[in-house]
Design a protein around this motif. Sequence first.
Motif, PDB file in Angstrom:
ATOM      1  N   ILE A 163      -6.899  -3.334  10.588  1.00  0.00           N
ATOM      2  CA  ILE A 163      -6.169  -2.034  10.402  1.00  0.00           C
ATOM      3  C   ILE A 163      -4.829  -2.589  10.003  1.00  0.00           C
ATOM      4  O   ILE A 163      -3.895  -3.315  10.618  1.00  0.00           O
ATOM      5  CB  ILE A 163      -6.221  -1.280  11.784  1.00  0.00           C
ATOM      6  CG1 ILE A 163      -7.675  -1.040  12.259  1.00  0.00           C
ATOM      7  CG2 ILE A 163      -5.267   0.119  11.353  1.00  0.00           C
ATOM      8  CD1 ILE A 163      -8.513  -0.073  10.974  1.00  0.00           C
ATOM      9  N   PHE A 164      -4.484  -2.083   8.996  1.00  0.00           N
ATOM     10  CA  PHE A 164      -3.055  -2.354   8.385  1.00  0.00           C
ATOM     11  C   PHE A 164      -2.296  -0.931   8.398  1.00  0.00           C
ATOM     12  O   PHE A 164      -2.686   0.105   8.122  1.00  0.00           O
ATOM     13  CB  PHE A 164      -2.912  -2.626   6.779  1.00  0.00           C
ATOM     14  CG  PHE A 164      -3.620  -3.893   6.647  1.00  0.00           C
ATOM     15  CD1 PHE A 164      -2.651  -5.225   6.628  1.00  0.00           C
ATOM     16  CD2 PHE A 164      -4.596  -4.312   6.510  1.00  0.00           C
ATOM     17  CE1 PHE A 164      -3.217  -6.583   6.474  1.00  0.00           C
ATOM     18  CE2 PHE A 164      -5.343  -5.644   6.339  1.00  0.00           C
ATOM     19  CZ  PHE A 164      -4.641  -6.646   6.220  1.00  0.00           C
ATOM     20  N   TRP A 165      -0.860  -1.204   8.827  1.00  0.00           N
ATOM     21  CA  TRP A 165       0.110   0.231   9.058  1.00  0.00           C
ATOM     22  C   TRP A 165       1.211  -0.234   7.879  1.00  0.00           C
ATOM     23  O   TRP A 165       1.457  -1.273   7.331  1.00  0.00           O
ATOM     24  CB  TRP A 165       0.459   0.134  10.309  1.00  0.00           C
ATOM     25  CG  TRP A 165       1.524  -1.044  10.465  1.00  0.00           C
ATOM     26  CD1 TRP A 165       1.235  -2.252  11.292  1.00  0.00           C
ATOM     27  CD2 TRP A 165       2.974  -1.254  10.371  1.00  0.00           C
ATOM     28  NE1 TRP A 165       2.218  -3.152  11.457  1.00  0.00           N
ATOM     29  CE2 TRP A 165       3.350  -2.523  10.648  1.00  0.00           C
ATOM     30  CE3 TRP A 165       4.010  -0.486   9.513  1.00  0.00           C
ATOM     31  CZ2 TRP A 165       4.681  -2.880  10.562  1.00  0.00           C
ATOM     32  CZ3 TRP A 165       5.029  -1.054   9.244  1.00  0.00           C
ATOM     33  CH2 TRP A 165       5.585  -2.262   9.945  1.00  0.00           C
ATOM     34  N   ALA A 166       1.631   1.003   7.384  1.00  0.00           N
ATOM     35  CA  ALA A 166       2.748   1.040   6.421  1.00  0.00           C
ATOM     36  C   ALA A 166       3.542   2.265   6.597  1.00  0.00           C
ATOM     37  O   ALA A 166       3.021   3.510   6.997  1.00  0.00           O
ATOM     38  CB  ALA A 166       2.180   1.118   5.103  1.00  0.00           C
ATOM     39  N   ASP A 167       4.935   2.178   6.491  1.00  0.00           N
ATOM     40  CA  ASP A 167       5.736   3.469   6.640  1.00  0.00           C
ATOM     41  C   ASP A 167       6.070   4.004   5.250  1.00  0.00           C
ATOM     42  O   ASP A 167       6.266   5.253   5.500  1.00  0.00           O
ATOM     43  CB  ASP A 167       6.982   2.943   7.249  1.00  0.00           C
ATOM     44  CG  ASP A 167       7.026   2.401   8.467  1.00  0.00           C
ATOM     45  OD1 ASP A 167       6.333   2.883   9.574  1.00  0.00           O
ATOM     46  OD2 ASP A 167       7.755   1.421   8.978  1.00  0.00           O
ATOM     47  N   ASN A 168       5.810   3.476   4.265  1.00  0.00           N
ATOM     48  CA  ASN A 168       5.970   3.994   3.087  1.00  0.00           C
ATOM     49  C   ASN A 168       5.068   3.520   1.940  1.00  0.00           C
ATOM     50  O   ASN A 168       4.438   2.448   2.053  1.00  0.00           O
ATOM     51  CB  ASN A 168       7.353   3.967   2.751  1.00  0.00           C
ATOM     52  CG  ASN A 168       8.022   2.408   2.673  1.00  0.00           C
ATOM     53  OD1 ASN A 168       7.467   1.605   2.226  1.00  0.00           O
ATOM     54  ND2 ASN A 168       9.029   2.555   3.411  1.00  0.00           N
ATOM     55  N   ILE A 169       5.205   3.846   0.773  1.00  0.00           N
ATOM     56  CA  ILE A 169       4.282   3.572  -0.426  1.00  0.00           C
ATOM     57  C   ILE A 169       4.849   1.889  -0.761  1.00  0.00           C
ATOM     58  O   ILE A 169       3.996   1.141  -1.132  1.00  0.00           O
ATOM     59  CB  ILE A 169       4.792   4.244  -1.983  1.00  0.00           C
ATOM     60  CG1 ILE A 169       3.734   3.866  -2.920  1.00  0.00           C
ATOM     61  CG2 ILE A 169       6.075   4.175  -2.118  1.00  0.00           C
ATOM     62  CD1 ILE A 169       2.212   4.267  -2.775  1.00  0.00           C
ATOM     63  N   GLU A 170       6.135   1.577  -0.737  1.00  0.00           N
ATOM     64  CA  GLU A 170       6.607   0.157  -0.649  1.00  0.00           C
ATOM     65  C   GLU A 170       5.567  -0.814   0.300  1.00  0.00           C
ATOM     66  O   GLU A 170       5.190  -1.987  -0.105  1.00  0.00           O
ATOM     67  CB  GLU A 170       7.910  -0.047  -0.671  1.00  0.00           C
ATOM     68  CG  GLU A 170       8.514  -1.312  -0.848  1.00  0.00           C
ATOM     69  CD  GLU A 170      10.097  -1.460  -0.820  1.00  0.00           C
ATOM     70  OE1 GLU A 170      10.652  -1.868  -1.703  1.00  0.00           O
ATOM     71  OE2 GLU A 170      10.581  -0.978   0.364  1.00  0.00           O
ATOM     72  N   GLY A 171       5.670  -0.368   1.533  1.00  0.00           N
ATOM     73  CA  GLY A 171       4.772  -1.240   2.595  1.00  0.00           C
ATOM     74  C   GLY A 171       3.298  -1.423   1.906  1.00  0.00           C
ATOM     75  O   GLY A 171       2.757  -2.426   2.148  1.00  0.00           O
ATOM     76  N   VAL A 172       2.543  -0.305   1.443  1.00  0.00           N
ATOM     77  CA  VAL A 172       1.192  -0.268   0.696  1.00  0.00           C
ATOM     78  C   VAL A 172       1.141  -1.165  -0.214  1.00  0.00           C
ATOM     79  O   VAL A 172       0.366  -2.093  -0.177  1.00  0.00           O
ATOM     80  CB  VAL A 172       0.880   1.208   0.447  1.00  0.00           C
ATOM     81  CG1 VAL A 172      -0.440   0.936  -0.097  1.00  0.00           C
ATOM     82  CG2 VAL A 172       1.003   1.912   1.533  1.00  0.00           C
ATOM     83  N   ILE A 173       2.331  -1.409  -0.938  1.00  0.00           N
ATOM     84  CA  ILE A 173       1.968  -2.416  -2.212  1.00  0.00           C
ATOM     85  C   ILE A 173       2.114  -3.729  -1.759  1.00  0.00           C
ATOM     86  O   ILE A 173       1.795  -4.617  -2.228  1.00  0.00           O
ATOM     87  CB  ILE A 173       3.387  -1.819  -3.271  1.00  0.00           C
ATOM     88  CG1 ILE A 173       3.032  -0.645  -3.921  1.00  0.00           C
ATOM     89  CG2 ILE A 173       3.367  -3.041  -4.265  1.00  0.00           C
ATOM     90  CD1 ILE A 173       3.967   0.118  -4.736  1.00  0.00           C
ATOM     91  N   GLU A 174       3.119  -3.865  -0.683  1.00  0.00           N
ATOM     92  CA  GLU A 174       3.298  -5.183  -0.050  1.00  0.00           C
ATOM     93  C   GLU A 174       1.996  -5.864   0.400  1.00  0.00           C
ATOM     94  O   GLU A 174       1.640  -6.963   0.397  1.00  0.00           O
ATOM     95  CB  GLU A 174       4.339  -5.055   0.876  1.00  0.00           C
ATOM     96  CG  GLU A 174       5.839  -5.239   0.427  1.00  0.00           C
ATOM     97  CD  GLU A 174       6.690  -5.291   1.698  1.00  0.00           C
ATOM     98  OE1 GLU A 174       6.403  -5.327   2.862  1.00  0.00           O
ATOM     99  OE2 GLU A 174       7.879  -5.271   1.458  1.00  0.00           O
ATOM    100  N   ILE A 175       1.134  -5.016   1.116  1.00  0.00           N
ATOM    101  CA  ILE A 175      -0.068  -5.323   1.467  1.00  0.00           C
ATOM    102  C   ILE A 175      -1.013  -5.803   0.658  1.00  0.00           C
ATOM    103  O   ILE A 175      -1.922  -6.742   0.582  1.00  0.00           O
ATOM    104  CB  ILE A 175      -0.626  -4.200   2.614  1.00  0.00           C
ATOM    105  CG1 ILE A 175       0.252  -3.868   3.762  1.00  0.00           C
ATOM    106  CG2 ILE A 175      -2.047  -4.440   2.801  1.00  0.00           C
ATOM    107  CD1 ILE A 175      -0.100  -2.516   4.385  1.00  0.00           C
TER     108      ILE A 175
END
Length: 517
Positions: A163-175
Amino acid sequence: MFCRVYCASCNGIDAITVTVEVDITPGVSFNLVGLPDVAVKESLQRISGALGHYGFKIPGKRILVNMAPANIKKEGSAFDLAIAVGLLYASGQIVRQDGQTEIYIERKLSGYIIMGELALDGSLRDFQGALAIAASARQMGFNACIFPRQTAMECIEIDDIDIFWADNIEGVIEILENDKQAEKHLCRKMPYKSNSETLELYDNDFAYIKGQDVAKRGLEIAAAGGHNILLSGSPGCGKTLLARSLSSIMPPMLKEEAVTTSKIHSVAGMLKGGSGLLRERPFRAPHHTASTTSLIGGGSNAMPGEISLAHNGVLFLDEFTEFPRHSIEVLRQPMEDGFVQISRVKKKVTYPCAFTLVAAMNPCPCGYYNTPGGRCTCSSSAIRKYQSKISGPILDRIDIQINLQPVPVREIKGGKLSERSADIAKRVEKARMIQHERYSGEKFTTNSRLPANLIAKYCPLGKQEEKLLKQIMERQSLSMRSYTRIIKIARTIADLSQSTNIEAEHIAGALCFRSEI
């Protein structure tokens, strides 16, 4: 360029894979198909604002977004993130930072469930049903999920999936782009530990209840075997206090029970973010003005009702006779089956609802029928009419029925506390463990859920016990359902006393709790 991103839609407490297909070709247009509702159709505006906040853009080309399967309606805003990621990858705005080919990202996308609502500043908002989706994702063949932070925290105790978490769209792209950055977004798994710690005294503790020893014993049996119970008595005799104290002696949930119960609460949007799985068994106490739909479940989105929210816990119906008769009668099948199926024109949803029913009622309109002092002012016809609000089939499904009397003044004034809930809970937990081991190869774990065709296998009776039960059946003209329920209660009483066999005293004890109102 063509791209597939995967998300999911809840169907009850299970999930259906939704494939977001994005195709970008020369031209200028944007079309979103696949039976989306209004919230999904409005995603373009949210996505445009979110991507622009981080320097990305929706390409000025012919864009076609298809959400498959097309025969299932897509509802809600949680599909925003999957659509946005599909647009970014299909337009070449997501690339590997270590110089490797983009095929790696494509393979990554094929094994991930990606969901979340986008705000205009690119941040992610939580959504309902994440726990149910994460629990089903592994079975659907996925390796990981990317969710908003608080939503991801719901799922930290789900096994066999990252399970990955992200605060914003930038965090999703980092993953997606950078494995080292992705590790920072990986939720640390927590082993499930039941809330088995006992307090010295609970707020609603059996120790504070004066008298009513028979009712306390009945509640102990109900907690140990998952039996339904009806408390009938005059106002102020302690019915509500007894019912609310039942939570203090309920056994801790096993992990399988906690996962199923938490999935229901997640779908209903009632699971607190970051808390993981539910630890305490639910205690639901709807008011008697509650609608039938709120009890059973339904509505346009086929949401779970109170009986499903009480799964593996307690459903307390105070002022039982004040509920509309239709609302009471629809409980028949769920009480028997342990699940409820909600049918709509294009949708059928099944929710589990294996709850312990605790009902409380007055014996007559004024409340003082059959109590010392002759205070009752109701006519015999009024009493019959009042008690007939509870039909025979419903009473037949309530294993334990107890008539309470007012507590004598001498017992009220006594300063000595009764037996603590913590001590009773230990006996209840031992009895539950005995049942869990006995039914280890079955689909049920409590005596109350024992099917009639397995009674002979798990509850064999000796000749003396058979004779006693036969005499009682003939004398009281009991139904076959009453016959099996008496045996189940006797089995629970035997488990509480840690007896391997059902003895005559256990059957006699079970009969004491079948006094009709």
